[in-house]
Design a protein around this motif. Structure first.
Motif, PDB file in Angstrom:
ATOM      1  N   PRO A  59       0.824  -1.215   0.000  1.00 54.87           N
ATOM      2  CA  PRO A  59       0.000   0.000   0.000  1.00 54.87           C
ATOM      3  C   PRO A  59       0.856   1.263   0.000  1.00 54.87           C
ATOM      4  O   PRO A  59       1.888   1.314   0.677  1.00 54.87           O
ATOM      5  CB  PRO A  59      -0.799  -0.108   1.302  1.00 54.87           C
ATOM      6  CG  PRO A  59      -0.083  -1.102   2.136  1.00 54.87           C
ATOM      7  CD  PRO A  59       0.680  -2.004   1.223  1.00 54.87           C
ATOM      8  N   THR A  60       0.424   2.233  -0.817  1.00 56.05           N
ATOM      9  CA  THR A  60       1.145   3.512  -0.844  1.00 56.05           C
ATOM     10  C   THR A  60       0.264   4.557  -0.170  1.00 56.05           C
ATOM     11  O   THR A  60      -0.411   5.336  -0.837  1.00 56.05           O
ATOM     12  CB  THR A  60       1.476   3.932  -2.292  1.00 56.05           C
ATOM     13  OG1 THR A  60       0.282   3.801  -3.057  1.00 56.05           O
ATOM     14  CG2 THR A  60       2.560   3.061  -2.899  1.00 56.05           C
ATOM     15  N   LYS A  61       0.220   4.503   1.134  1.00 49.24           N
ATOM     16  CA  LYS A  61      -0.552   5.486   1.889  1.00 49.24           C
ATOM     17  C   LYS A  61       0.146   5.737   3.222  1.00 49.24           C
ATOM     18  O   LYS A  61       1.167   5.090   3.523  1.00 49.24           O
ATOM     19  CB  LYS A  61      -1.988   5.015   2.083  1.00 49.24           C
ATOM     20  CG  LYS A  61      -2.145   3.657   2.726  1.00 49.24           C
ATOM     21  CD  LYS A  61      -3.616   3.242   2.682  1.00 49.24           C
ATOM     22  CE  LYS A  61      -3.836   1.855   3.204  1.00 49.24           C
ATOM     23  NZ  LYS A  61      -5.177   1.366   3.052  1.00 49.24           N
ATOM     24  N   SER A  62      -0.405   6.623   3.991  1.00 51.15           N
ATOM     25  CA  SER A  62       0.210   6.978   5.264  1.00 51.15           C
ATOM     26  C   SER A  62       0.381   5.750   6.159  1.00 51.15           C
ATOM     27  O   SER A  62      -0.513   4.891   6.228  1.00 51.15           O
ATOM     28  CB  SER A  62      -0.676   8.013   5.964  1.00 51.15           C
ATOM     29  OG  SER A  62      -0.295   8.129   7.312  1.00 51.15           O
ATOM     30  N   ALA A  63       1.530   5.657   6.836  1.00 48.86           N
ATOM     31  CA  ALA A  63       1.822   4.509   7.705  1.00 48.86           C
ATOM     32  C   ALA A  63       0.724   4.287   8.746  1.00 48.86           C
ATOM     33  O   ALA A  63       0.446   3.146   9.126  1.00 48.86           O
ATOM     34  CB  ALA A  63       3.166   4.724   8.407  1.00 48.86           C
ATOM     35  N   VAL A  64       0.076   5.357   9.160  1.00 48.21           N
ATOM     36  CA  VAL A  64      -0.951   5.199  10.204  1.00 48.21           C
ATOM     37  C   VAL A  64      -2.242   4.577   9.659  1.00 48.21           C
ATOM     38  O   VAL A  64      -3.114   4.183  10.427  1.00 48.21           O
ATOM     39  CB  VAL A  64      -1.272   6.546  10.919  1.00 48.21           C
ATOM     40  CG1 VAL A  64      -0.079   7.040  11.705  1.00 48.21           C
ATOM     41  CG2 VAL A  64      -1.769   7.579   9.926  1.00 48.21           C
ATOM     42  N   GLU A  65      -2.346   4.501   8.310  1.00 47.64           N
ATOM     43  CA  GLU A  65      -3.564   3.931   7.715  1.00 47.64           C
ATOM     44  C   GLU A  65      -3.390   2.480   7.265  1.00 47.64           C
ATOM     45  O   GLU A  65      -4.337   1.859   6.789  1.00 47.64           O
ATOM     46  CB  GLU A  65      -3.967   4.771   6.491  1.00 47.64           C
ATOM     47  CG  GLU A  65      -4.445   6.158   6.858  1.00 47.64           C
ATOM     48  CD  GLU A  65      -4.579   7.052   5.628  1.00 47.64           C
ATOM     49  OE1 GLU A  65      -4.349   6.576   4.503  1.00 47.64           O
ATOM     50  OE2 GLU A  65      -4.887   8.227   5.826  1.00 47.64           O
ATOM     51  N   ILE A  66      -2.173   1.936   7.367  1.00 46.94           N
ATOM     52  CA  ILE A  66      -1.946   0.579   6.840  1.00 46.94           C
ATOM     53  C   ILE A  66      -2.419  -0.461   7.853  1.00 46.94           C
ATOM     54  O   ILE A  66      -2.027  -0.436   9.014  1.00 46.94           O
ATOM     55  CB  ILE A  66      -0.447   0.368   6.490  1.00 46.94           C
ATOM     56  CG1 ILE A  66      -0.010   1.405   5.447  1.00 46.94           C
ATOM     57  CG2 ILE A  66      -0.206  -1.050   5.973  1.00 46.94           C
ATOM     58  CD1 ILE A  66       1.469   1.399   5.129  1.00 46.94           C
TER      59      ILE A  66
END
Ligand code: NAP
Length: 142
Positions: A95-102
């Motif tokens: 996933p290429t999103k904010s670490a807090v959203e993984i």
């Protein structure tokens, strides 16, 4: 030809860097087996490989599944009777999103394919290389 008659597995060999590695090895005389999930891209790359080496092979397999790795390595061994080279090229970006959203599931998928897939490919091929008392492996970034 530096790789004449060597049997080489390239995971993720149906596109990108893996495809370039597979074609370069076939030009050097190797019998190349490409392994990936997308059957259409496997078929296209196999036809390019077979124009260089008629013994090339494509195997549809998900390296995130241990049983599929075992079946894939067994098929290569059945076909050629040996395995000389393993290129652990397949991976996913994740996933290429904010670490807090993984999520945990997303991390698990990355680890299953990128870490365990590579480890299990090495393990299954090593079993054959140890019997042969020869062989070489290389992983992305190594
Ligand atoms: N491009 C770069 O700048 C760069 C830099 C450093 C390292 N790398 C590493 O080099 C390798 C190749 O990069 P690339 O840019 O060519 O990547 P890519 O175009 O995304 O290709 C990835 C390959 O891996 C296969 N793959 C992914 N998951 C798989 C699975 N579960 N089972 C079997 N095959 C799977 C894909 O085929 P299917 O989807 O059909 O399964 C595809 O053939 C990667 O490991 C990457 O991390 C790339």
């Amino acid at each position: 030809m530096k790789l004449k008659d060597k049997v080489a597995i390239v995971t993720g060999g149906n596109q990108g860097i893996g495809k370039a590695i597979a074609l370069a090895m076939a030009k050097e005389g190797a019998k190349v087996v490409i392994v990936a999930r997308n059957a259409v891209r496997l078929k296209e790359t196999l036809s390019a490989l077979q124009s260089l080496c008629p013994y090339s092979l494509a195997i549809e397999a998900d390296i995130g599944e241990e049983s599929q790795i075992k079946d894939m390595v067994h098929k290569v061994w059945q076909n050629f009777g040996r395995i000389d080279i393993l290129v652990n090229n397949a991976s996913i970006t994740g996933p290429t999103k904010s670490a807090v959203e993984i999520s945990a599931e997303e991390w698990e998928e990355v680890l299953r394919i990128n870490l365990l897939g590579t480890v299990f490919c090495c393990r299954e091929v090593l079993r054959i290389m140890m019997q042969q008392r020869s062989g070489r492996g290389r992983s992305r970034g190594a």
